[in-house]
Motif scaffolding. Structure first.
Motif, PDB file in Angstrom:
ATOM      1  N   HIS A 193       7.654   2.390   0.727  1.00 24.13           N
ATOM      2  CA  HIS A 193       8.060   1.280  -0.150  1.00 24.13           C
ATOM      3  C   HIS A 193       9.333   0.602   0.335  1.00 24.13           C
ATOM      4  O   HIS A 193       9.527  -0.591   0.122  1.00 24.13           O
ATOM      5  N   ASN A 202      -3.877  -3.715  -2.829  1.00 27.83           N
ATOM      6  CA  ASN A 202      -2.580  -3.719  -3.523  1.00 27.83           C
ATOM      7  C   ASN A 202      -1.694  -4.708  -2.769  1.00 27.83           C
ATOM      8  O   ASN A 202      -1.352  -4.464  -1.600  1.00 27.83           O
ATOM      9  N   MET A 248      -2.166  -4.557  -8.349  1.00 27.43           N
ATOM     10  CA  MET A 248      -1.836  -3.161  -8.078  1.00 27.43           C
ATOM     11  C   MET A 248      -2.699  -2.324  -8.987  1.00 27.43           C
ATOM     12  O   MET A 248      -3.159  -2.798 -10.022  1.00 27.43           O
ATOM     13  N   TRP A 308       4.164   6.635  -0.590  1.00 25.46           N
ATOM     14  CA  TRP A 308       5.337   6.181  -1.351  1.00 25.46           C
ATOM     15  C   TRP A 308       6.565   5.922  -0.459  1.00 25.46           C
ATOM     16  O   TRP A 308       7.241   4.891  -0.623  1.00 25.46           O
ATOM     17  N   TYR A 320       4.016   8.172  -8.234  1.00 30.96           N
ATOM     18  CA  TYR A 320       3.431   9.145  -7.303  1.00 30.96           C
ATOM     19  C   TYR A 320       4.496   9.966  -6.571  1.00 30.96           C
ATOM     20  O   TYR A 320       4.164  10.875  -5.826  1.00 30.96           O
ATOM     21  N   SER A 336       0.820  -1.223   0.000  1.00 32.20           N
ATOM     22  CA  SER A 336       0.000   0.000   0.000  1.00 32.20           C
ATOM     23  C   SER A 336       0.848   1.265   0.000  1.00 32.20           C
ATOM     24  O   SER A 336       0.348   2.345   0.295  1.00 32.20           O
ATOM     25  N   PHE A 337       2.136   1.126  -0.402  1.00 34.79           N
ATOM     26  CA  PHE A 337       2.857   2.338  -0.811  1.00 34.79           C
ATOM     27  C   PHE A 337       2.235   2.866  -2.105  1.00 34.79           C
ATOM     28  O   PHE A 337       2.477   3.990  -2.510  1.00 34.79           O
ATOM     29  N   ILE A 338       1.445   2.015  -2.769  1.00 38.03           N
ATOM     30  CA  ILE A 338       0.573   2.489  -3.843  1.00 38.03           C
ATOM     31  C   ILE A 338      -0.651   3.081  -3.148  1.00 38.03           C
ATOM     32  O   ILE A 338      -1.321   2.399  -2.375  1.00 38.03           O
ATOM     33  N   GLY A 341       4.210   2.483  -8.080  1.00 38.74           N
ATOM     34  CA  GLY A 341       4.205   3.391  -6.922  1.00 38.74           C
ATOM     35  C   GLY A 341       5.081   4.615  -7.150  1.00 38.74           C
ATOM     36  O   GLY A 341       4.745   5.729  -6.724  1.00 38.74           O
TER      37      GLY A 341
END
Ligand SMILES: Cc1cc2nc3c(=O)[nH]c(=O)nc-3n(C[C@H](O)[C@H](O)[C@H](O)COP(=O)(O)OP(=O)(O)OC[C@H]3O[C@@H](n4cnc5c(N)ncnc54)[C@H](O)[C@@H]3O)c2cc1C
Length: 421
Positions: free
Chosen positions: A367, A268, A289, A364, A345, A177-179, A342
């Motif tokens: 990550h 994600n 994703m 982000w 962003y 979920s860094f996306i 990711g």
């Protein structure tokens, strides 16, 4: 014969991933007398979105269907996708295009997901079983599928293409979920590219990815309709605010009518065990994703090809030893896609909104922990860092120009230039 360890195969799921797997087994299995069961529960609908692809699909569909490219494109009500056109992304506030390589030559399809499944079914020779699967478990030398209202069956290999997991479990799934997005609102609008009478549409088209205050909007042109999707984070923005901004966008785009299609929450993640030697998770069951770079179908292609190549070509005594190696390779590749997506962003957008501050400053940066090699068992992060390192060199050596980290160096270079990072 090597494929003797692969007499009886099951594919569970009839979405894009399951349909690709069933057609691949039918077409590529070296023994005609293999047995294939294509199992799905007709009460559980397919996700039905997934209209952008990568160029490898063009070749793959020709091989699987034995039809000329032109016929495939027309059957899919498709257009030729030459890349993704980014609007308003990055710190330069400059629109840019991420082209497939070689630029203006290599193309993929924008396609109708339903028609793709229909086309693949025509190339599949299987016994179809409409039943709910309760459980797929590894047993000695294969896997067992347990059904609702039917006796269990044993298979040499099972492709599990049942779609998203119900919930993420840290023991089973790597949370990426860094996306920063987790929900899509889908609308269908009239076609902006017209079908031609005597052949496929040759016009170059691009998926538009338009930054908006609450996330971004994709625009995918097919010859039957144009698909629009607003991708956002439901913990940061309300659905009402997103719908209102979606209306405003369509208004400025000159779109006067649309059909609301769905609101789709999505995780994600990457599954830690994509392949264990007897069960191969594929498609949305293996990893997901958000659709910014259309990485789902191409990932399913890789998962299916890799497992089948191994099972058709390696003697069965290597099966146990190969499985963890193949699994690591697939997890590593899915994570590389995740890092590439990711990273888009990392330089924000033209909007200094709550969503974009969250995406750039909070999501982000996670990550590095999420993809820490110790935690994920592979070095996708190191390979991703190497690509960014290459871009920052004053001169890129000839030997490095063909390097890939899920996608080619040319993709990283175009996105990095476009975003201004
Ligand atoms: C908003 C959005 C946009 C997207 N855009 C793109 C894109 O542009 N490009 C791209 O490549 N991908 C895209 N995707 C990803 C897309 O979802 C996948 O490419 C594709 O649809 C793969 O889905 P699937 O086959 O894994 O699962 P699904 O389509 O969910 O199919 C699951 C199948 O499993 C069956 N099933 C489920 N449970 C059971 C059970 N217990 N027993 C028996 N059968 C069962 C169902 O009946 C169904 O047939 C997008 C996704 C979203 C959310």
């Amino acid at each position: 014969m090597r494929s003797r360890s692969l007499r009886k195969v099951a594919v569970v799921g009839r979405g894009t991933a399951g349909s690709l797997a069933a057609a691949s087994v039918s077409r590529l299995h070296p023994d005609d007398d293999h047995e294939l069961h294509h199992i799905f529960d007709s009460r559980i609908p397919i996700i039905g979105v997934g209209e952008g692809s990568w160029p490898s699909l063009v070749q793959e569909l020709q091989e699987l269907t034995d039809l000329p490219h032109e016929a495939v494109q027309q059957r899919l009500k498709g257009t030729r996708k030459y890349g993704v056109a980014f609007e308003g992304w990055g710190r330069r506030d400059r629109d840019f295009t991420h082209y497939f390589t070689p630029q203006q030559v290599s193309y993929a399809y924008h396609l109708s997901a339903d028609l793709l499944a229909d086309l693949l079914h025509e190339s599949t020779r299987a016994r179809h079983i409409d039943a709910k699967v309760h459980r797929i478990t590894r047993i000695d030398g294969g896997a067992q599928v347990e059904f609702e209202g039917r006796a269990p069956e044993r298979y040499d290999l099972v492709f599990d293409a049942r779609g998203f997991p119900r919930e993420l479990d840290p023991g089973e799934h790597i949370d990426i979920s860094f996306i920063p997005t987790d929900t899509a609102v889908i609308r269908r609008c009239p076609a902006i590219v017209e079908e031609t009478q005597n052949g496929p549409v040759l016009q170059h088209t691009y998926t538009r990815a338009v930054a908006r205050p609450h996330g971004w909007i994709f625009v995918i042109p097919l010859t039957v309709h144009t698909s629009y999707g607003y991708i956002f984070n439901r913990n940061v923005s309300s659905l009402e605010d997103v719908e209102a901004d979606f209306d405003a966008f369509l208004d400025t785009d000159g779109v006067t009518e649309f059909e609301p299609r769905a609101v789709i929450p999505f995780p994600n993640f990457v599954h830690r065990r994509i392949y264990d030697g007897a069960v191969a998770r594929i498609g949305n069951a293996a990893a997901f994703m958000e659709p910014l770079e259309a990485t789902a179908i191409v990932s399913a292609q890789l998962q299916i090809r890799m497992v089948l190549f191994l099972r058709f070509n390696r003697p069965s005594e290597h099966l146990e030893r190969d499985a963890p190696v193949v699994n690591r390779f697939l997890v590593d590749n899915m994570l590389r896609y995740g890092l590439f997506v990711g990273w888009h962003y990392s330089a924000g957008s033209r909007y200094d909104s709550e969503f974009w501050r969250y995406a750039r400053d909070r999501a982000w940066p996670k990550h590095r922990t999420a993809a820490d090699p110790e935690a994920v068992g592979c070095d996708a992060l190191g390979k991703f860092d190497d690509m960014i390192g290459l871009l920052n060199r004053p001169v890129i050596d000839k030997a490095d120009r063909d390097r890939m980290c899920a996608v080619p160096l040319t993709s990283y270079a175009q996105v990095s230039q476009g975003l201004g990072c």
